[in-house]
Enzyme design. Structure first.
Site, short mmCIF file in Angstrom:
data_model
loop_
_atom_site.label_atom_id
_atom_site.label_comp_id
_atom_site.label_asym_id
_atom_site.label_seq_id
_atom_site.Cartn_x
_atom_site.Cartn_y
_atom_site.Cartn_z
N ARG A 81 108.29 13.53 1.83
CA ARG A 81 108.30 12.84 3.03
C ARG A 81 107.19 11.75 2.95
NH1 ARG A 81 108.53 14.32 9.40
NH2 ARG A 81 107.96 12.42 10.23
N ARG A 90 113.08 9.35 7.86
CA ARG A 90 112.41 10.36 6.91
C ARG A 90 113.25 11.31 6.10
NH1 ARG A 90 110.90 12.39 12.40
NH2 ARG A 90 110.01 10.27 12.76
N ASP A 93 111.95 16.20 8.17
CA ASP A 93 111.20 16.64 9.21
C ASP A 93 111.32 17.88 9.81
OD1 ASP A 93 109.64 15.89 11.65
OD2 ASP A 93 111.37 15.43 12.83
N ASP A 95 110.09 20.63 12.63
CA ASP A 95 109.09 20.90 13.88
C ASP A 95 109.38 22.18 14.44
OD1 ASP A 95 108.68 18.04 14.31
OD2 ASP A 95 110.71 17.55 14.58
C1 X6L Z 1 113.07 6.41 24.99
C2 X6L Z 1 111.98 6.41 23.92
C3 X6L Z 1 113.91 7.49 24.56
C4 X6L Z 1 111.94 7.03 22.93
C5 X6L Z 1 113.75 8.47 23.40
C6 X6L Z 1 113.49 9.81 21.13
C7 X6L Z 1 111.74 8.54 20.41
C8 X6L Z 1 113.34 10.76 20.26
C9 X6L Z 1 111.72 9.30 19.32
C10 X6L Z 1 112.71 7.98 22.56
C11 X6L Z 1 112.71 8.73 21.32
C12 X6L Z 1 112.35 10.46 19.29
C13 X6L Z 1 115.34 12.13 14.94
C14 X6L Z 1 115.82 10.93 15.44
C15 X6L Z 1 113.69 10.89 15.30
C16 X6L Z 1 116.15 12.87 14.52
C17 X6L Z 1 117.94 11.80 15.36
C18 X6L Z 1 112.17 11.18 17.90
C19 X6L Z 1 111.43 11.08 16.84
N1 X6L Z 1 114.18 11.85 14.93
N2 X6L Z 1 117.34 10.83 15.70
N3 X6L Z 1 114.83 10.07 15.97
N4 X6L Z 1 117.46 13.09 14.67
N5 X6L Z 1 119.48 11.80 15.31
O1 X6L Z 1 115.60 14.33 14.06
O2 X6L Z 1 112.85 12.40 17.80
S1 X6L Z 1 112.19 10.01 15.47
MG MG Z 2 111.29 15.47 14.77
MG MG Z 3 107.98 16.02 13.15
#
Ligand code: X6L
Ligand code: MG
Ligand code: MG
Length: 439
Positions: A81, A90, A93, A95
Protein backbone atom coordinates in the site's frame (compact mmCIF):
# COMPACT_ATOMS: atom_id res chain seq x y z
CA UNK A 1 -8.76 -12.06 25.15
CA UNK A 2 -10.31 -9.23 23.18
CA UNK A 3 -12.60 -9.64 20.20
CA UNK A 4 -12.21 -7.19 17.37
CA UNK A 5 -13.90 -6.65 14.03
CA UNK A 6 -11.60 -5.53 11.24
CA UNK A 7 -12.72 -4.07 7.92
CA UNK A 8 -10.81 -5.03 4.79
CA UNK A 9 -10.84 -3.22 1.47
CA UNK A 10 -8.92 -3.27 -1.79
CA UNK A 11 -9.37 -1.70 -5.20
CA UNK A 12 -5.90 -1.87 -6.71
CA UNK A 13 -4.28 -4.90 -8.32
CA UNK A 14 -5.60 -8.36 -7.69
CA UNK A 15 -8.13 -7.48 -5.04
CA UNK A 16 -8.85 -11.04 -4.03
CA UNK A 17 -5.22 -11.90 -3.45
CA UNK A 18 -4.70 -8.66 -1.52
CA UNK A 19 -7.52 -9.68 0.80
CA UNK A 20 -5.96 -13.09 1.13
CA UNK A 21 -2.64 -11.47 2.09
CA UNK A 22 -4.55 -9.55 4.73
CA UNK A 23 -6.22 -12.64 6.04
CA UNK A 24 -2.97 -14.50 6.40
CA UNK A 25 -1.40 -11.47 8.10
CA UNK A 26 -4.32 -11.17 10.49
CA UNK A 27 -3.92 -14.77 11.51
CA UNK A 28 -0.54 -13.76 12.97
CA UNK A 29 -2.12 -11.07 15.14
CA UNK A 30 -4.66 -13.34 16.79
CA UNK A 31 -7.11 -16.05 15.94
CA UNK A 32 -9.37 -15.31 13.02
CA UNK A 33 -12.69 -16.64 14.26
CA UNK A 34 -15.05 -15.51 11.53
CA UNK A 35 -15.26 -13.86 8.17
CA UNK A 36 -17.97 -12.26 6.11
CA UNK A 37 -18.47 -12.87 2.44
CA UNK A 38 -16.66 -10.54 0.10
CA UNK A 39 -18.73 -7.74 -1.37
CA UNK A 40 -17.87 -5.83 -4.46
CA UNK A 41 -18.71 -2.22 -3.69
CA UNK A 42 -18.95 1.00 -5.61
CA UNK A 43 -16.34 3.50 -4.46
CA UNK A 44 -17.47 6.20 -2.08
CA UNK A 45 -15.71 9.40 -1.06
CA UNK A 46 -13.73 9.62 -4.26
CA UNK A 47 -16.07 8.01 -6.74
CA UNK A 48 -13.61 8.31 -9.61
CA UNK A 49 -11.85 5.04 -8.91
CA UNK A 50 -12.35 1.35 -9.42
CA UNK A 51 -14.81 -0.72 -7.37
CA UNK A 52 -13.59 -2.18 -4.11
CA UNK A 53 -13.78 -5.57 -2.65
CA UNK A 54 -14.70 -5.24 1.01
CA UNK A 55 -15.10 -7.73 3.81
CA UNK A 56 -15.04 -7.91 7.60
CA UNK A 57 -13.32 -10.48 9.78
CA UNK A 58 -13.60 -11.21 13.49
CA UNK A 59 -10.38 -11.78 15.37
CA UNK A 60 -9.64 -12.77 18.95
CA UNK A 61 -6.38 -11.37 20.21
CA UNK A 62 -4.45 -10.64 23.36
CA UNK A 63 -3.12 -7.45 21.79
CA UNK A 64 -4.24 -3.98 22.72
CA UNK A 65 -6.15 -1.94 20.17
CA UNK A 66 -3.04 0.15 19.59
CA UNK A 67 -0.75 -2.76 18.87
CA UNK A 68 -3.44 -4.37 16.70
CA UNK A 69 -3.52 -1.12 14.71
CA UNK A 70 0.26 -1.22 14.32
CA UNK A 71 -0.06 -4.77 13.09
CA UNK A 72 -2.70 -3.76 10.56
CA UNK A 73 -0.55 -0.93 9.22
CA UNK A 74 2.35 -3.37 8.83
CA UNK A 75 0.14 -5.74 6.82
CA UNK A 76 -1.02 -2.85 4.63
CA UNK A 77 2.61 -2.00 3.89
CA UNK A 78 3.52 -5.60 3.20
CA UNK A 79 0.73 -5.70 0.64
CA UNK A 80 2.34 -2.76 -1.09
CA UNK A 81 0.00 0.00 0.00
CA UNK A 82 1.09 3.49 -0.84
CA UNK A 83 -0.66 6.47 0.66
CA UNK A 84 -0.79 8.90 -2.23
CA UNK A 85 -4.06 10.74 -1.84
CA UNK A 86 -6.80 10.85 0.73
CA UNK A 87 -9.67 8.51 -0.11
CA UNK A 88 -7.72 7.37 -3.11
CA UNK A 89 -7.25 3.90 -4.57
CA UNK A 90 -5.57 1.44 -2.25
CA UNK A 91 -4.04 -1.98 -2.52
CA UNK A 92 -5.18 -2.84 0.97
CA UNK A 93 -6.97 -0.96 3.70
CA UNK A 94 -7.43 -2.46 7.15
CA UNK A 95 -9.54 -0.64 9.74
CA UNK A 96 -10.41 -1.55 13.29
CA UNK A 97 -14.17 -1.21 13.32
CA UNK A 98 -14.95 -2.39 16.82
CA UNK A 99 -12.64 -3.49 19.62
CA UNK A 100 -14.20 -5.39 22.49
CA UNK A 101 -16.82 -2.71 23.04
CA UNK A 102 -14.12 -0.21 23.96
CA UNK A 103 -14.39 3.47 23.16
CA UNK A 104 -11.02 4.93 22.21
CA UNK A 105 -10.28 8.40 20.86
CA UNK A 106 -6.57 8.85 20.36
CA UNK A 107 -4.46 10.20 17.50
CA UNK A 108 -4.81 7.73 14.63
CA UNK A 109 -7.04 5.40 16.61
CA UNK A 110 -10.77 6.03 16.93
CA UNK A 111 -12.83 3.04 18.03
CA UNK A 112 -15.57 2.21 17.19
CA UNK A 113 -14.72 3.41 13.72
CA UNK A 114 -16.40 6.82 13.45
CA UNK A 115 -18.08 6.34 10.10
CA UNK A 116 -19.27 2.73 10.18
CA UNK A 117 -22.90 3.85 10.06
CA UNK A 118 -22.49 5.87 6.88
CA UNK A 119 -20.88 3.12 4.88
CA UNK A 120 -22.78 0.28 3.45
CA UNK A 121 -19.54 -1.32 2.31
CA UNK A 122 -18.72 -1.77 6.01
CA UNK A 123 -22.20 -2.41 7.38
CA UNK A 124 -23.23 -5.08 4.90
CA UNK A 125 -20.38 -7.50 5.69
CA UNK A 126 -20.30 -6.54 9.37
CA UNK A 127 -24.00 -7.25 9.91
CA UNK A 128 -23.70 -10.49 7.92
CA UNK A 129 -20.93 -11.62 10.23
CA UNK A 130 -22.24 -10.21 13.51
CA UNK A 131 -25.97 -9.47 13.25
CA UNK A 132 -26.29 -8.58 16.92
CA UNK A 133 -23.31 -6.27 17.17
CA UNK A 134 -23.86 -2.77 18.51
CA UNK A 135 -22.07 0.14 20.07
CA UNK A 136 -23.10 2.96 22.37
CA UNK A 137 -25.04 4.60 19.53
CA UNK A 138 -27.02 1.49 18.70
CA UNK A 139 -27.28 -1.62 16.57
CA UNK A 140 -25.41 -1.92 13.29
CA UNK A 141 -28.19 -4.02 11.80
CA UNK A 142 -30.52 -1.10 12.37
CA UNK A 143 -27.99 1.26 10.83
CA UNK A 144 -27.83 -0.96 7.74
CA UNK A 145 -31.54 -0.50 7.13
CA UNK A 146 -31.09 3.27 7.22
CA UNK A 147 -27.83 3.67 5.33
CA UNK A 148 -27.98 5.55 2.07
CA UNK A 149 -27.85 3.47 -1.07
CA UNK A 150 -24.47 2.31 -2.28
CA UNK A 151 -23.76 -0.42 -4.80
CA UNK A 152 -22.82 -3.47 -2.75
CA UNK A 153 -22.83 -6.92 -4.36
CA UNK A 154 -22.03 -10.10 -2.55
CA UNK A 155 -19.54 -12.07 -4.60
CA UNK A 156 -18.47 -14.97 -2.38
CA UNK A 157 -19.62 -17.11 0.45
CA UNK A 158 -18.41 -16.37 3.96
CA UNK A 159 -14.71 -16.78 4.46
CA UNK A 160 -13.71 -20.28 5.32
CA UNK A 161 -11.84 -19.47 8.51
CA UNK A 162 -10.53 -23.00 8.84
CA UNK A 163 -8.76 -22.70 5.50
CA UNK A 164 -8.32 -18.95 5.63
CA UNK A 165 -9.32 -18.21 2.13
CA UNK A 166 -12.22 -16.87 0.20
CA UNK A 167 -13.47 -18.98 -2.58
CA UNK A 168 -15.55 -18.39 -5.61
CA UNK A 169 -16.06 -20.44 -8.67
CA UNK A 170 -18.36 -23.00 -10.06
CA UNK A 171 -18.85 -25.13 -7.00
CA UNK A 172 -18.45 -22.28 -4.61
CA UNK A 173 -21.27 -20.52 -6.39
CA UNK A 174 -23.37 -23.63 -6.02
CA UNK A 175 -22.57 -23.73 -2.32
CA UNK A 176 -24.00 -20.26 -2.05
CA UNK A 177 -27.17 -20.83 -3.89
CA UNK A 178 -30.45 -21.47 -2.26
CA UNK A 179 -33.80 -20.98 -3.87
CA UNK A 180 -35.39 -17.59 -3.83
CA UNK A 181 -32.03 -15.91 -3.79
CA UNK A 182 -29.80 -14.23 -6.29
CA UNK A 183 -26.05 -14.12 -6.44
CA UNK A 184 -23.44 -12.41 -8.45
CA UNK A 185 -20.64 -14.74 -9.35
CA UNK A 186 -17.53 -14.46 -11.40
CA UNK A 187 -17.42 -16.17 -14.72
CA UNK A 188 -14.03 -17.64 -14.12
CA UNK A 189 -12.22 -18.33 -17.35
CA UNK A 190 -11.71 -21.89 -16.30
CA UNK A 191 -15.31 -22.83 -16.68
CA UNK A 192 -16.24 -20.93 -19.76
CA UNK A 193 -14.84 -22.32 -22.95
CA UNK A 194 -14.53 -20.42 -26.14
CA UNK A 195 -17.79 -21.70 -27.49
CA UNK A 196 -19.65 -21.02 -24.35
CA UNK A 197 -20.74 -24.63 -24.45
CA UNK A 198 -19.72 -25.21 -20.89
CA UNK A 199 -22.31 -22.78 -19.78
CA UNK A 200 -25.08 -25.30 -20.09
CA UNK A 201 -23.18 -27.70 -17.91
CA UNK A 202 -22.76 -25.02 -15.34
CA UNK A 203 -26.40 -24.15 -15.39
CA UNK A 204 -27.52 -27.72 -15.17
CA UNK A 205 -25.10 -28.72 -12.47
CA UNK A 206 -25.90 -25.62 -10.44
CA UNK A 207 -29.59 -26.26 -10.67
CA UNK A 208 -29.07 -29.82 -9.50
CA UNK A 209 -26.80 -28.72 -6.67
CA UNK A 210 -29.45 -26.35 -5.40
CA UNK A 211 -32.10 -29.03 -5.75
CA UNK A 212 -30.00 -31.45 -3.77
CA UNK A 213 -29.77 -29.08 -0.87
CA UNK A 214 -33.34 -27.85 -0.97
CA UNK A 215 -34.95 -31.22 -1.53
CA UNK A 216 -32.66 -33.96 -0.26
CA UNK A 217 -35.61 -36.32 0.08
CA UNK A 218 -36.48 -36.11 -3.59
CA UNK A 219 -34.89 -37.17 -6.86
CA UNK A 220 -34.51 -35.22 -10.09
CA UNK A 221 -36.81 -36.28 -12.91
CA UNK A 222 -36.58 -33.72 -15.67
CA UNK A 223 -34.56 -30.67 -16.40
CA UNK A 224 -34.96 -28.28 -19.25
CA UNK A 225 -32.48 -25.62 -19.95
CA UNK A 226 -31.41 -23.36 -22.68
CA UNK A 227 -28.50 -21.17 -23.39
CA UNK A 228 -28.70 -18.51 -25.89
CA UNK A 229 -25.31 -17.39 -27.01
CA UNK A 230 -21.65 -17.86 -26.33
CA UNK A 231 -20.68 -16.67 -22.91
CA UNK A 232 -17.83 -14.21 -22.55
CA UNK A 233 -14.90 -15.23 -20.43
CA UNK A 234 -14.44 -13.35 -17.24
CA UNK A 235 -16.84 -10.73 -16.01
CA UNK A 236 -19.78 -11.23 -13.72
CA UNK A 237 -22.99 -13.11 -13.99
CA UNK A 238 -26.13 -12.65 -11.96
CA UNK A 239 -27.66 -15.94 -11.02
CA UNK A 240 -31.09 -16.29 -9.55
CA UNK A 241 -32.85 -19.40 -8.37
CA UNK A 242 -36.53 -19.38 -7.51
CA UNK A 243 -39.10 -21.88 -6.40
CA UNK A 244 -41.88 -21.98 -8.91
CA UNK A 245 -43.98 -24.60 -7.23
CA UNK A 246 -43.63 -26.79 -4.22
CA UNK A 247 -45.79 -29.53 -2.80
CA UNK A 248 -45.10 -32.28 -0.30
CA UNK A 249 -44.36 -34.65 -3.18
CA UNK A 250 -42.74 -32.49 -5.79
CA UNK A 251 -40.99 -29.23 -6.49
CA UNK A 252 -40.16 -27.13 -9.51
CA UNK A 253 -37.30 -24.67 -9.46
CA UNK A 254 -35.95 -22.33 -12.04
CA UNK A 255 -32.65 -20.63 -12.53
CA UNK A 256 -31.68 -17.73 -14.73
CA UNK A 257 -28.32 -16.29 -15.55
CA UNK A 258 -27.84 -12.77 -16.76
CA UNK A 259 -24.61 -11.17 -17.82
CA UNK A 260 -24.60 -7.40 -17.88
CA UNK A 261 -28.39 -7.44 -17.75
CA UNK A 262 -28.80 -9.76 -20.73
CA UNK A 263 -30.26 -13.18 -20.34
CA UNK A 264 -27.85 -15.94 -21.28
CA UNK A 265 -29.61 -18.98 -20.03
CA UNK A 266 -32.36 -20.51 -17.98
CA UNK A 267 -33.02 -23.88 -16.45
CA UNK A 268 -36.01 -25.60 -14.88
CA UNK A 269 -35.68 -28.60 -12.66
CA UNK A 270 -38.47 -30.80 -11.40
CA UNK A 271 -37.99 -33.22 -8.57
CA UNK A 272 -40.32 -35.72 -6.96
CA UNK A 273 -40.26 -37.90 -3.91
CA UNK A 274 -38.32 -41.06 -4.56
CA UNK A 275 -40.49 -44.11 -4.73
CA UNK A 276 -37.56 -46.25 -5.72
CA UNK A 277 -38.88 -46.75 -9.23
CA UNK A 278 -37.46 -46.15 -12.59
CA UNK A 279 -39.45 -43.12 -13.42
CA UNK A 280 -38.61 -42.28 -16.96
CA UNK A 281 -37.12 -44.09 -19.85
CA UNK A 282 -38.07 -46.11 -22.84
CA UNK A 283 -36.20 -48.75 -24.73
CA UNK A 284 -33.10 -47.36 -26.33
CA UNK A 285 -31.22 -48.71 -29.33
CA UNK A 286 -28.30 -50.99 -28.73
CA UNK A 287 -25.37 -49.41 -27.09
CA UNK A 288 -22.19 -49.61 -29.10
CA UNK A 289 -19.41 -51.70 -27.67
CA UNK A 290 -16.98 -49.47 -25.89
CA UNK A 291 -14.19 -50.28 -28.35
CA UNK A 292 -16.21 -48.70 -31.10
CA UNK A 293 -16.82 -45.50 -29.24
CA UNK A 294 -14.61 -42.46 -29.18
CA UNK A 295 -12.88 -41.81 -25.89
CA UNK A 296 -13.87 -38.73 -24.02
CA UNK A 297 -11.69 -39.57 -21.09
CA UNK A 298 -9.60 -36.48 -21.57
CA UNK A 299 -12.83 -34.61 -21.59
CA UNK A 300 -13.89 -35.95 -18.27
CA UNK A 301 -10.53 -36.88 -16.82
CA UNK A 302 -10.25 -34.33 -14.08
CA UNK A 303 -13.82 -34.28 -13.02
CA UNK A 304 -12.80 -36.06 -9.85
CA UNK A 305 -15.58 -36.56 -7.44
CA UNK A 306 -17.42 -33.40 -8.29
CA UNK A 307 -19.41 -33.34 -11.50
CA UNK A 308 -18.61 -30.38 -13.63
CA UNK A 309 -15.65 -29.31 -11.61
CA UNK A 310 -13.37 -29.84 -14.48
CA UNK A 311 -13.95 -27.38 -17.10
CA UNK A 312 -10.36 -27.46 -18.25
CA UNK A 313 -11.00 -31.00 -19.21
CA UNK A 314 -13.87 -30.02 -21.41
CA UNK A 315 -11.79 -27.91 -23.68
CA UNK A 316 -10.43 -30.75 -25.74
CA UNK A 317 -13.93 -30.96 -27.12
CA UNK A 318 -13.04 -28.13 -29.39
CA UNK A 319 -10.40 -30.29 -30.98
CA UNK A 320 -12.76 -33.08 -31.65
CA UNK A 321 -13.00 -34.05 -35.20
CA UNK A 322 -16.24 -35.72 -35.99
CA UNK A 323 -15.49 -37.18 -39.40
CA UNK A 324 -18.58 -39.29 -39.72
CA UNK A 325 -20.62 -36.18 -39.23
CA UNK A 326 -18.32 -33.93 -41.17
CA UNK A 327 -18.11 -36.10 -44.26
CA UNK A 328 -21.80 -36.74 -44.27
CA UNK A 329 -21.54 -40.50 -44.00
CA UNK A 330 -23.36 -40.72 -40.74
CA UNK A 331 -25.62 -38.66 -38.63
CA UNK A 332 -24.33 -40.05 -35.41
CA UNK A 333 -21.20 -40.27 -33.42
CA UNK A 334 -20.68 -41.93 -30.14
CA UNK A 335 -18.36 -41.43 -27.29
CA UNK A 336 -17.77 -43.02 -24.00
CA UNK A 337 -16.58 -41.55 -20.80
CA UNK A 338 -15.84 -42.80 -17.35
CA UNK A 339 -18.69 -42.18 -15.02
CA UNK A 340 -17.49 -39.55 -12.59
CA UNK A 341 -20.20 -40.45 -10.13
CA UNK A 342 -19.54 -44.12 -9.94
CA UNK A 343 -20.46 -45.33 -6.52
CA UNK A 344 -22.34 -42.19 -5.64
CA UNK A 345 -25.68 -42.66 -4.01
CA UNK A 346 -26.62 -39.03 -4.50
CA UNK A 347 -29.21 -38.93 -7.28
CA UNK A 348 -28.61 -35.25 -7.95
CA UNK A 349 -24.91 -35.80 -8.43
CA UNK A 350 -25.64 -38.75 -10.67
CA UNK A 351 -28.02 -36.63 -12.69
CA UNK A 352 -25.34 -33.97 -13.02
CA UNK A 353 -22.91 -36.62 -14.21
CA UNK A 354 -25.40 -37.76 -16.82
CA UNK A 355 -26.06 -34.22 -17.81
CA UNK A 356 -22.46 -33.25 -18.48
CA UNK A 357 -21.95 -35.46 -21.54
CA UNK A 358 -25.19 -34.17 -22.97
CA UNK A 359 -23.99 -30.65 -22.73
CA UNK A 360 -20.51 -31.52 -23.87
CA UNK A 361 -21.65 -33.49 -26.89
CA UNK A 362 -24.59 -31.58 -28.14
CA UNK A 363 -22.87 -28.38 -28.96
CA UNK A 364 -20.11 -29.77 -31.18
CA UNK A 365 -22.51 -32.22 -32.77
CA UNK A 366 -25.01 -29.67 -33.88
CA UNK A 367 -22.52 -26.94 -34.64
CA UNK A 368 -20.50 -29.30 -36.77
CA UNK A 369 -23.64 -30.20 -38.62
CA UNK A 370 -24.50 -26.54 -38.92
CA UNK A 371 -21.07 -25.96 -40.45
CA UNK A 372 -21.94 -28.36 -43.24
CA UNK A 373 -24.93 -26.24 -44.09
CA UNK A 374 -23.28 -22.89 -44.09
CA UNK A 375 -23.13 -22.33 -47.80
CA UNK A 376 -25.23 -19.20 -47.68
CA UNK A 377 -25.00 -16.05 -45.63
CA UNK A 378 -26.56 -17.69 -42.63
CA UNK A 379 -25.62 -16.98 -39.12
CA UNK A 380 -26.35 -19.79 -36.76
CA UNK A 381 -27.42 -18.56 -33.42
CA UNK A 382 -26.23 -21.21 -31.07
CA UNK A 383 -29.40 -21.45 -29.10
CA UNK A 384 -29.39 -24.76 -27.36
CA UNK A 385 -32.38 -26.13 -25.59
CA UNK A 386 -32.05 -29.35 -23.70
CA UNK A 387 -34.67 -31.44 -22.03
CA UNK A 388 -33.06 -34.07 -19.90
CA UNK A 389 -35.13 -36.85 -18.46
CA UNK A 390 -33.36 -38.71 -15.74
CA UNK A 391 -34.11 -42.33 -15.26
CA UNK A 392 -32.77 -44.34 -12.40
CA UNK A 393 -29.95 -41.95 -11.80
CA UNK A 394 -29.41 -43.32 -8.33
CA UNK A 395 -27.39 -46.16 -9.74
CA UNK A 396 -25.61 -45.12 -12.90
CA UNK A 397 -22.91 -47.75 -12.52
CA UNK A 398 -20.05 -48.54 -14.83
CA UNK A 399 -19.41 -46.16 -17.66
CA UNK A 400 -21.65 -43.79 -19.40
CA UNK A 401 -22.04 -43.80 -23.12
CA UNK A 402 -23.03 -40.71 -24.95
CA UNK A 403 -24.54 -40.70 -28.38
CA UNK A 404 -25.11 -37.55 -30.32
CA UNK A 405 -27.46 -37.84 -33.24
CA UNK A 406 -28.39 -35.10 -35.64
CA UNK A 407 -32.12 -35.51 -36.05
CA UNK A 408 -32.89 -32.74 -38.41
CA UNK A 409 -31.07 -30.40 -40.73
CA UNK A 410 -32.36 -27.65 -42.95
CA UNK A 411 -30.95 -24.43 -44.22
CA UNK A 412 -32.53 -22.76 -41.25
CA UNK A 413 -31.89 -25.04 -38.34
CA UNK A 414 -30.17 -28.08 -36.97
CA UNK A 415 -31.59 -30.25 -34.26
CA UNK A 416 -29.78 -32.95 -32.39
CA UNK A 417 -30.30 -35.45 -29.65
CA UNK A 418 -27.84 -36.77 -27.13
CA UNK A 419 -28.54 -39.84 -25.07
CA UNK A 420 -26.54 -41.17 -22.20
CA UNK A 421 -26.51 -44.73 -21.01
CA UNK A 422 -24.76 -46.71 -18.42
CA UNK A 423 -22.76 -49.61 -19.84
CA UNK A 424 -25.40 -52.07 -18.82
CA UNK A 425 -27.62 -50.36 -21.34
CA UNK A 426 -29.94 -48.56 -19.01
CA UNK A 427 -30.95 -45.21 -20.32
CA UNK A 428 -30.02 -42.39 -18.00
CA UNK A 429 -30.76 -39.12 -19.72
CA UNK A 430 -31.68 -37.55 -23.03
CA UNK A 431 -31.03 -34.06 -24.29
CA UNK A 432 -32.25 -32.27 -27.38
CA UNK A 433 -30.66 -29.29 -28.96
CA UNK A 434 -31.80 -26.86 -31.55
CA UNK A 435 -29.57 -24.45 -33.41
CA UNK A 436 -31.41 -21.84 -35.36
CA UNK A 437 -30.35 -19.56 -38.12
CA UNK A 438 -31.06 -15.96 -38.64
CA UNK A 439 -30.43 -13.98 -41.77
C1 X6L B 1 -19.54 12.62 1.79
C2 X6L B 1 -18.20 12.86 1.86
C3 X6L B 1 -19.97 11.32 1.90
C4 X6L B 1 -17.31 11.85 2.03
C5 X6L B 1 -19.07 10.30 2.07
C6 X6L B 1 -17.18 8.20 2.56
C7 X6L B 1 -15.43 9.71 2.28
C8 X6L B 1 -16.28 7.18 2.73
C9 X6L B 1 -14.51 8.69 2.46
C10 X6L B 1 -17.73 10.57 2.15
C11 X6L B 1 -16.78 9.48 2.33
C12 X6L B 1 -14.96 7.44 2.68
C13 X6L B 1 -13.56 2.58 0.54
C14 X6L B 1 -14.34 3.36 -0.30
C15 X6L B 1 -12.90 4.61 0.64
C16 X6L B 1 -13.84 1.20 0.65
C17 X6L B 1 -15.60 1.54 -0.93
C18 X6L B 1 -13.98 6.31 2.89
C19 X6L B 1 -12.55 6.43 2.65
N1 X6L B 1 -12.66 3.38 1.13
N2 X6L B 1 -15.36 2.85 -1.04
N3 X6L B 1 -13.91 4.62 -0.23
N4 X6L B 1 -14.88 0.74 -0.11
N5 X6L B 1 -16.61 1.01 -1.65
O1 X6L B 1 -13.20 0.45 1.37
O2 X6L B 1 -14.39 5.23 3.27
S1 X6L B 1 -12.06 6.07 1.00
MG1 MG C 1 -11.16 2.46 5.31
MG1 MG D 1 -7.88 2.79 6.81
Amino acid sequence: LARAYVGLGSNVGDRRSNLTVALNGLSNLGKVVGGSPIYETDPVGNTNQDPFENAVVAIETDMSARSLLDGLLAIESSAGRERLERWGPRTLDLDILWFDGEVIDEPGLTVPHPRIRERKFVLAPLVYLAPGLEDAVGSYAKALTNVSEQGVRRVTGPVDVANLRWRIGLFEAMDLMTTDAGYTIYLAHDWVNRNGAIFGGFLGSSMLAVGAREHPDMVPTTMTYRYIKPVPEGGRADVKVVHERESPRSALMSMTIEIDGEEYGAAHLSVVVDRGETRVGRAMPDVLPIEECRPVDELMASIGDEPGNSVESWRPLERWDVPDLADGTSDAFRAWCPNPMEGSDNPYAAAAAAFLPIDALIWPATMTAAGRLSTGPFIFTPTVEITARFADTSNPGGFQLGEAVVDHMSTKSVAGTVRVWSTDGRHIATGHSLNLTIG
